[in-house]
Design a protein around this motif. Structure first.
Motif, PDB file in Angstrom:
ATOM      1  N   VAL A 181       0.835  -1.206   0.000  1.00 16.17           N
ATOM      2  CA  VAL A 181       0.000   0.000   0.000  1.00 16.17           C
ATOM      3  C   VAL A 181       0.871   1.257   0.000  1.00 16.17           C
ATOM      4  O   VAL A 181       0.593   2.230  -0.711  1.00 16.17           O
ATOM      5  CB  VAL A 181      -0.952  -0.008   1.213  1.00 16.17           C
ATOM      6  CG1 VAL A 181      -1.655   1.351   1.356  1.00 16.17           C
ATOM      7  CG2 VAL A 181      -1.984  -1.125   1.066  1.00 16.17           C
ATOM      8  N   GLU A 182       1.958   1.244   0.790  1.00 16.71           N
ATOM      9  CA  GLU A 182       2.873   2.386   0.823  1.00 16.71           C
ATOM     10  C   GLU A 182       3.588   2.560  -0.509  1.00 16.71           C
ATOM     11  O   GLU A 182       3.769   3.684  -0.983  1.00 16.71           O
ATOM     12  CB  GLU A 182       3.903   2.203   1.946  1.00 16.71           C
ATOM     13  CG  GLU A 182       3.380   2.515   3.330  1.00 16.71           C
ATOM     14  CD  GLU A 182       2.939   3.973   3.457  1.00 16.71           C
ATOM     15  OE1 GLU A 182       3.756   4.873   3.143  1.00 16.71           O
ATOM     16  OE2 GLU A 182       1.783   4.201   3.839  1.00 16.71           O
ATOM     17  N   LYS A 224       1.315   4.110  -2.958  1.00 21.08           N
ATOM     18  CA  LYS A 224       1.163   5.524  -2.625  1.00 21.08           C
ATOM     19  C   LYS A 224       2.305   6.361  -3.177  1.00 21.08           C
ATOM     20  O   LYS A 224       2.117   7.484  -3.649  1.00 21.08           O
ATOM     21  CB  LYS A 224       1.077   5.672  -1.102  1.00 21.08           C
ATOM     22  CG  LYS A 224       0.907   7.104  -0.619  1.00 21.08           C
ATOM     23  CD  LYS A 224       0.817   7.148   0.893  1.00 21.08           C
ATOM     24  CE  LYS A 224       0.718   8.574   1.403  1.00 21.08           C
ATOM     25  NZ  LYS A 224       0.673   8.612   2.897  1.00 21.08           N
ATOM     26  N   HIS A 225       3.529   5.805  -3.129  1.00 21.28           N
ATOM     27  CA  HIS A 225       4.716   6.553  -3.557  1.00 21.28           C
ATOM     28  C   HIS A 225       5.138   6.234  -4.993  1.00 21.28           C
ATOM     29  O   HIS A 225       6.176   6.702  -5.458  1.00 21.28           O
ATOM     30  CB  HIS A 225       5.884   6.270  -2.607  1.00 21.28           C
ATOM     31  CG  HIS A 225       5.677   6.822  -1.228  1.00 21.28           C
ATOM     32  ND1 HIS A 225       5.171   6.056  -0.190  1.00 21.28           N
ATOM     33  CD2 HIS A 225       5.875   8.065  -0.721  1.00 21.28           C
ATOM     34  CE1 HIS A 225       5.084   6.801   0.899  1.00 21.28           C
ATOM     35  NE2 HIS A 225       5.498   8.026   0.611  1.00 21.28           N
TER      36      HIS A 225
END
Length: 403
Positions: A52-53, A56-57
């Motif tokens: 998920v991170e 996001k990035h």
């Protein structure tokens, strides 16, 4: 095992663990080849949080986490290219390219990306950049124009510069379009522009002496000796400023060329990645003897900047002195690199063996014959023609006079 779905977007699925997350607006459920034990479910939950991170990035790679996912081909193009803008991909390429490119080359390519490509295409996703868009932008850059932000007149890029700025652009799209990506490469089919190759443009012997006298008069002995060594040793500027006393053999009058300095960065290799031993002629050897009194005690670089008392980091101060000297004496301007070409041609015109000259200057024999051939015929002082005539006279059969 009969476990119910756990929190955190992971759950058992047969003898594997399903990981659910949203990707490009769609929910996907790839599985991990792990038995759904309590420990493995916790591991899967941590992995999902990492995914998920990364999403996001903009750093998530489907293939890296789920290489055996049966629908990988459907998601890979979007996951690898669609979620990142061109500017983000340029940053990824910048990081990866640093591993294989020289520092100076890498810096130039990044400068080209940031000056010519990112301002135009940075906010777009790669699949939105077409072949026509790239060609149109190149056509714009090739013409004189007004910078809309600064109001300054911008000169159109030369053909050589257009070729150069395409190199990092190709690199970025080669990365974006690696399989299994199905994005069309917009750079494919854009050929380099044909450019006229400049021939060596050396100085005549009388010009060399005129330049050195004026250099000494205007900038002193130290700067004049720097350029005398350039003319008569023929090192590349990057090798010249990196030469250290540990590479000098005073007894044999040779220097070992094995390092360079480019854009202030020291490298333990030359441009060609081949070290060579240069035999110094009398003029170059005399400069080394004079430098010995100036810098040998510091046991570091041979040549120091007379204005700072420190080793040279680049060629800027030398170039300024060079430009002013040539302007003062009215000699047609050529770049300082022509000192090296002058060293080559002086040796050839003196009758030196072209193979020896090539080895001295770090050239291949092919380059020597291609670029400097016109200086070789005058170097033999008639010896080659005399040898051919001698062979003809001894081999030719006597011919009877016609009656």
């Amino acid at each position: 095992m009969g476990r119910k779905a756990t929190t955190g977007g992971v759950r058992p699925r047969g003898d594997r663990i399903e990981v659910r997350f949203t990707w490009n607006g769609k929910q996907v459920s790839p599985t991990l080849d792990l038995r759904p034990t309590a420990a493995n479910l916790k591991h899967a939950a941590r992995l999902r949080a990492t995914i998920v991170e990364e999403i996001k990035h903009g750093t998530f790679s489907f293939a890296a986490h789920f290489p055996d996912y049966k629908h990988l081909q459907q998601h890979q193009p979007e996951s690898e290219a669609g979620v990142r803008t061109f500017a983000e991909w340029a940053k990824v390429w910048e990081t990866l390219a640093a591993r294989s490119l020289e520092h100076s080359t890498h810096a130039i390519y990044i400068r080209h990306l940031n000056a010519y490509w990112v301002p135009k295409f940075g906010k777009l996703r790669p699949e939105k950049i077409s072949h026509e868009m790239v060609l149109t932008h190149l056509a714009t850059l090739s013409k004189d124009r007004i910078d809309l932000e600064t109001g300054r007149k911008m000169k159109g890029l030369s053909r050589k510069t257009q070729n150069n700025i395409l190199i990092p652009m190709r690199g970025v799209f080669d990365l974006i379009c690696k399989p299994p990506s199905r994005i069309a490469n917009p750079i494919e089919g854009i050929d380099n522009q044909k450019i006229q190759k400049a021939n060596p443009d050396p100085f005549a012997p009388d010009e060399v002496e005129l330049i050195l006298r004026e250099m000494q008069k205007r900038f002193g002995d130290v700067m004049a000796d720097y350029f005398e060594f350039s003319f008569f040793a023929g090192l590349r500027a990057s090798e010249h400023i990196a030469l250290r006393w540990e590479d000098v053999d005073l007894r044999k009058s040779t220097v070992l060329v094995r390092r360079s300095k480019v854009m202030t960065m020291e490298k333990d290799r030359t441009k060609t990645n081949v070290e060579r031993t240069v035999e110094l002629n009398q003029r170059a050897a005399s400069v080394i003897q004079r430098q010995r009194a100036r810098t040998a005690a510091m046991n570091a670089e041979v040549f120091y900047n007379p204005n700072t008392g420190a080793p040279y980091h680049d060629e800027q101060s030398q170039r300024r002195a060079w430009r002013l000297t040539l302007r003062a004496i009215g000699v047609r301007y050529r770049a300082p690199k022509e000192c090296r070409d002058t060293s080559v041609t002086l040796a050839l015109m003196a009758g030196a063996n072209p193979m020896w000259v090539a080895m001295q200057h770090g050239h291949s024999v092919q380059v020597m014959m291609r670029d400097y051939a016109k200086w070789i015929p005058s170097a033999d002082r008639g010896a080659n023609l005399a040898a051919v005539n001698a062979a003809i006279s001894t081999q030719a059969a006597p011919r009877k006079e016609a009656i």
